[in-house]
Design an enzyme around this catalytic site. Structure first.
Site: not given
Ligand code: ZN
Length: 172
Positions: A46, A51, A94-95, A136-137, A140
């Site tokens: 995701g 991001q 998380c990235l 989660h996304e 962000h």
């Molecule tokens: Zn994330």
């Protein structure tokens, strides 16, 4: 499609609140294509637009984990209509918080209203990993990272690790 650099914590941009998209145009579609490519290149499931530094309420996801049959999902202006009071626990990463993982509790199911890649209104009943991932996304989009749910001590340890890594990085 272009692979973009992914911002990592600590970074003030990640803490911005993303703005709703007024109209899903070619510009947003190109952004979604780039986000998907970036996510695949980073082996993520995701990614939110913020991001890669774009403060728009756009998310891409693919939970298939299969090179042959990709199942990309696009969410523009997602809104959660209904959350289950029951919680599910997943070990999240998380990235934007590289190599850090922690168990996080979230509502086990949720109903999400959003616009798809073509700007068409959709409703999704999400459960399991899909429900966790979308929540989660969507965090962000509010400038929230999963580490914000941890105790102060745990969060501080993770942030210290990330800062250390950053100071060793060189950009040439
Ligand atoms: Zn994330």
């Amino acid at each position: 499609m272009t692979v973009k650099p992914i911002l990592t914590e600590p970074n003030k941009i990640l803490r911005q609140i993303s703005k709703p998209v007024e109209h899903v145009s070619k510009e947003e579609q190109i952004l979604m294509d780039d986000m998907l490519e970036t996510m695949y290149a980073a082996n993520g499931i995701g990614l939110a637009a913020i991001q890669i530094g774009v403060p728009k309420r756009i998310i891409v996801m693919d939970l298939s984990r299969n090179e042959e049959t990709k199942e990309p999902r696009y969410f523009v202006n997602p809104v959660i209509q209904n959350k289950n009071s029951e919680k599910a626990t997943y070990e999240e990463g998380c990235l934007s918080v590289p190599n850090q993982f922690a168990e996080i509790d979230r509502p086990s199911t949720c109903v999400v209203e959003y616009l798809d890649y073509y700007g068409k209104k959709q409703i999704l009943n999400a459960k399991g990993l899909l429900a966790t991932c979308i929540q989660h996304e969507m965090d962000h989009l509010e400038g929230i990272l999963f580490i914000d749910y941890l105790s102060k001590l745990k969060k501080t340890i993770i942030l210290k690790k990330l800062s250390k890594k950053k100071s060793n990085q060189i950009v040439i």
